[in-house]
Design a protein around this motif. Structure first.
Motif, PDB file in Angstrom:
ATOM      1  N   LEU A  18      11.012  54.100  39.997  1.00  0.00           N
ATOM      2  CA  LEU A  18      10.090  55.235  39.998  1.00  0.00           C
ATOM      3  C   LEU A  18      10.267  56.113  38.769  1.00  0.00           C
ATOM      4  O   LEU A  18      11.384  56.367  38.337  1.00  0.00           O
ATOM      5  N   LYS A  19       9.154  56.574  38.234  1.00  0.00           N
ATOM      6  CA  LYS A  19       9.182  57.482  37.082  1.00  0.00           C
ATOM      7  C   LYS A  19       8.863  58.915  37.500  1.00  0.00           C
ATOM      8  O   LYS A  19       9.310  59.856  36.876  1.00  0.00           O
ATOM      9  N   SER A  20       8.102  59.091  38.551  1.00  0.00           N
ATOM     10  CA  SER A  20       7.675  60.412  39.004  1.00  0.00           C
ATOM     11  C   SER A  20       8.820  61.147  39.705  1.00  0.00           C
ATOM     12  O   SER A  20       9.388  60.631  40.675  1.00  0.00           O
ATOM     13  N   PRO A  21       9.149  62.355  39.228  1.00  0.00           N
ATOM     14  CA  PRO A  21      10.211  63.125  39.891  1.00  0.00           C
ATOM     15  C   PRO A  21       9.905  63.393  41.369  1.00  0.00           C
ATOM     16  O   PRO A  21      10.811  63.357  42.202  1.00  0.00           O
ATOM     17  N   GLN A  22       8.632  63.640  41.688  1.00  0.00           N
ATOM     18  CA  GLN A  22       8.273  63.901  43.086  1.00  0.00           C
ATOM     19  C   GLN A  22       8.521  62.674  43.952  1.00  0.00           C
ATOM     20  O   GLN A  22       9.006  62.790  45.078  1.00  0.00           O
ATOM     21  N   GLU A  23       8.196  61.512  43.445  1.00  0.00           N
ATOM     22  CA  GLU A  23       8.440  60.277  44.205  1.00  0.00           C
ATOM     23  C   GLU A  23       9.939  60.002  44.323  1.00  0.00           C
ATOM     24  O   GLU A  23      10.408  59.567  45.375  1.00  0.00           O
ATOM     25  N   GLN A  24      10.684  60.257  43.261  1.00  0.00           N
ATOM     26  CA  GLN A  24      12.137  60.091  43.317  1.00  0.00           C
ATOM     27  C   GLN A  24      12.728  61.030  44.371  1.00  0.00           C
ATOM     28  O   GLN A  24      13.597  60.619  45.154  1.00  0.00           O
ATOM     29  N   ALA A  25      12.245  62.266  44.386  1.00  0.00           N
ATOM     30  CA  ALA A  25      12.753  63.247  45.359  1.00  0.00           C
ATOM     31  C   ALA A  25      12.481  62.782  46.789  1.00  0.00           C
ATOM     32  O   ALA A  25      13.334  62.946  47.668  1.00  0.00           O
ATOM     33  N   LYS A  26      11.315  62.186  47.022  1.00  0.00           N
ATOM     34  CA  LYS A  26      10.988  61.687  48.369  1.00  0.00           C
ATOM     35  C   LYS A  26      11.961  60.593  48.801  1.00  0.00           C
ATOM     36  O   LYS A  26      12.408  60.566  49.953  1.00  0.00           O
ATOM     37  N   ILE A  27      12.279  59.694  47.892  1.00  0.00           N
ATOM     38  CA  ILE A  27      13.218  58.605  48.214  1.00  0.00           C
ATOM     39  C   ILE A  27      14.618  59.177  48.455  1.00  0.00           C
ATOM     40  O   ILE A  27      15.313  58.773  49.395  1.00  0.00           O
ATOM     41  N   LEU A  28      15.028  60.118  47.618  1.00  0.00           N
ATOM     42  CA  LEU A  28      16.348  60.743  47.806  1.00  0.00           C
ATOM     43  C   LEU A  28      16.428  61.461  49.142  1.00  0.00           C
ATOM     44  O   LEU A  28      17.441  61.399  49.833  1.00  0.00           O
ATOM     45  N   TYR A  29      15.332  62.133  49.526  1.00  0.00           N
ATOM     46  CA  TYR A  29      15.282  62.791  50.837  1.00  0.00           C
ATOM     47  C   TYR A  29      15.454  61.756  51.947  1.00  0.00           C
ATOM     48  O   TYR A  29      16.248  61.953  52.874  1.00  0.00           O
ATOM     49  N   THR A  30      14.729  60.659  51.846  1.00  0.00           N
ATOM     50  CA  THR A  30      14.811  59.607  52.874  1.00  0.00           C
ATOM     51  C   THR A  30      16.229  59.050  52.965  1.00  0.00           C
ATOM     52  O   THR A  30      16.759  58.875  54.061  1.00  0.00           O
ATOM     53  N   LEU A  31      16.843  58.787  51.820  1.00  0.00           N
ATOM     54  CA  LEU A  31      18.223  58.288  51.826  1.00  0.00           C
ATOM     55  C   LEU A  31      19.170  59.325  52.424  1.00  0.00           C
ATOM     56  O   LEU A  31      20.070  58.975  53.193  1.00  0.00           O
ATOM     57  N   GLY A  32      18.956  60.578  52.079  1.00  0.00           N
ATOM     58  CA  GLY A  32      19.783  61.644  52.664  1.00  0.00           C
ATOM     59  C   GLY A  32      19.652  61.671  54.175  1.00  0.00           C
ATOM     60  O   GLY A  32      20.647  61.786  54.899  1.00  0.00           O
ATOM     61  N   ARG A  33      18.431  61.567  54.664  1.00  0.00           N
ATOM     62  CA  ARG A  33      18.199  61.572  56.117  1.00  0.00           C
ATOM     63  C   ARG A  33      18.849  60.358  56.789  1.00  0.00           C
ATOM     64  O   ARG A  33      19.411  60.486  57.878  1.00  0.00           O
ATOM     65  N   ILE A  34      18.763  59.212  56.153  1.00  0.00           N
ATOM     66  CA  ILE A  34      19.373  57.999  56.717  1.00  0.00           C
ATOM     67  C   ILE A  34      20.872  58.227  56.924  1.00  0.00           C
ATOM     68  O   ILE A  34      21.414  57.963  58.003  1.00  0.00           O
ATOM     69  N   PHE A  35      21.542  58.725  55.891  1.00  0.00           N
ATOM     70  CA  PHE A  35      22.986  58.936  55.989  1.00  0.00           C
ATOM     71  C   PHE A  35      23.321  60.109  56.907  1.00  0.00           C
ATOM     72  O   PHE A  35      24.323  60.068  57.620  1.00  0.00           O
ATOM     73  N   HIS A  36      22.483  61.128  56.904  1.00  0.00           N
ATOM     74  CA  HIS A  36      22.694  62.271  57.798  1.00  0.00           C
ATOM     75  C   HIS A  36      22.652  61.799  59.247  1.00  0.00           C
ATOM     76  O   HIS A  36      23.562  62.092  60.032  1.00  0.00           O
ATOM     77  N   LYS A  37      21.615  61.065  59.596  1.00  0.00           N
ATOM     78  CA  LYS A  37      21.455  60.593  60.976  1.00  0.00           C
ATOM     79  C   LYS A  37      22.548  59.611  61.384  1.00  0.00           C
ATOM     80  O   LYS A  37      22.871  59.499  62.568  1.00  0.00           O
ATOM     81  N   SER A  38      23.116  58.904  60.407  1.00  0.00           N
ATOM     82  CA  SER A  38      24.188  57.955  60.741  1.00  0.00           C
ATOM     83  C   SER A  38      25.570  58.609  60.695  1.00  0.00           C
ATOM     84  O   SER A  38      26.587  57.935  60.859  1.00  0.00           O
ATOM     85  N   GLY A  39      25.599  59.940  60.464  1.00  0.00           N
ATOM     86  CA  GLY A  39      26.860  60.662  60.495  1.00  0.00           C
ATOM     87  C   GLY A  39      27.687  60.566  59.225  1.00  0.00           C
ATOM     88  O   GLY A  39      28.835  60.989  59.200  1.00  0.00           O
ATOM     89  N   GLN A  40      27.100  60.032  58.162  1.00  0.00           N
ATOM     90  CA  GLN A  40      27.809  59.908  56.882  1.00  0.00           C
ATOM     91  C   GLN A  40      27.434  61.109  56.008  1.00  0.00           C
ATOM     92  O   GLN A  40      26.645  61.012  55.070  1.00  0.00           O
ATOM     93  N   TYR A  41      28.035  62.243  56.344  1.00  0.00           N
ATOM     94  CA  TYR A  41      27.611  63.519  55.782  1.00  0.00           C
ATOM     95  C   TYR A  41      27.818  63.641  54.275  1.00  0.00           C
ATOM     96  O   TYR A  41      26.981  64.203  53.577  1.00  0.00           O
ATOM     97  N   SER A  42      28.923  63.143  53.757  1.00  0.00           N
ATOM     98  CA  SER A  42      29.151  63.294  52.312  1.00  0.00           C
ATOM     99  C   SER A  42      28.137  62.486  51.508  1.00  0.00           C
ATOM    100  O   SER A  42      27.660  62.954  50.469  1.00  0.00           O
ATOM    101  N   LEU A  76      22.829  69.831  57.704  1.00  0.00           N
ATOM    102  CA  LEU A  76      23.930  68.888  57.526  1.00  0.00           C
ATOM    103  C   LEU A  76      25.276  69.602  57.706  1.00  0.00           C
ATOM    104  O   LEU A  76      26.139  69.138  58.448  1.00  0.00           O
ATOM    105  N   TYR A  77      25.432  70.744  57.041  1.00  0.00           N
ATOM    106  CA  TYR A  77      26.684  71.504  57.188  1.00  0.00           C
ATOM    107  C   TYR A  77      26.862  72.000  58.620  1.00  0.00           C
ATOM    108  O   TYR A  77      27.975  72.009  59.145  1.00  0.00           O
ATOM    109  N   ASP A  78      25.775  72.407  59.251  1.00  0.00           N
ATOM    110  CA  ASP A  78      25.832  72.841  60.649  1.00  0.00           C
ATOM    111  C   ASP A  78      26.330  71.693  61.523  1.00  0.00           C
ATOM    112  O   ASP A  78      27.236  71.861  62.345  1.00  0.00           O
ATOM    113  N   ASP A  79      25.760  70.516  61.330  1.00  0.00           N
ATOM    114  CA  ASP A  79      26.171  69.343  62.106  1.00  0.00           C
ATOM    115  C   ASP A  79      27.641  68.997  61.883  1.00  0.00           C
ATOM    116  O   ASP A  79      28.307  68.478  62.773  1.00  0.00           O
TER     117      ASP A  79
END
Length: 146
Positions: A18-42, A76-79
């Motif tokens: 991806l070249k678009s910062p907005q699209e990159q941010a969306k993917i990073l958000y999704t990856l963050g959510r995946i790890f957040h939901k799986s309990g891998q907070y760091s 995430l920090y709350d969890d």
């Protein structure tokens, strides 16, 4: 799990293309959510921080998207029961919301979002056992809006 690993690998490959910062941010958000939901907070925090950096660069530090990311980080920090860091993130989100409301003239539209942020800060203080700060934050006492 194998599925999680394959999903992350796929998202990482897409992210590199991806070249678009907005699209990159969306993917990073999704990856963050995946790890957040799986309990891998760091790992989740690492993705949220990368998303925030890209969003700040693309949209500016006071864009409402930054507020949303700060709220994700606060959750995430709350969890993870790190209430001080959660409060810090909520305060950053609140500051962005208040600045945006003032600069955009959309104070009425953003009043609910600002109130939710103040209440969230109050709930976090409550979880910490700091009941005075919880009350002040929940009622929007300006001394807690630093």
């Amino acid at each position: 799990s194998g599925k999680l690993k394959r999903s992350v690998e796929l998202y990482e490959r897409v992210l590199k293309m991806l070249k678009s910062p907005q699209e990159q941010a969306k993917i990073l958000y999704t990856l963050g959510r995946i790890f957040h939901k799986s309990g891998q907070y760091s790992k989740a925090m690492s993705y949220y921080q990368r998303e925030l950096k890209i969003t700040k660069k693309a949209c500016g530090e006071n864009h409402l998207e930054c507020s949303r990311i700060y709220h994700e980080m606060a959750q995430l920090y709350d969890d993870a029961c790190d209430y001080d860091k959660a409060i810090e993130c909520c305060r950053k989100a609140l500051k962005v919301e208040q600045l945006h409301a003032e600069q955009s003239g959309r104070r009425k539209e953003l009043a609910t979002l600002i109130r939710e942020s103040q209440n969230r800060i109050g709930r976090l203080y409550y979880k910490k056992g700091d009941f005075q700060s919880a009350l002040q934050s929940s009622f929007g006492d300006s001394s807690t809006d630093s």
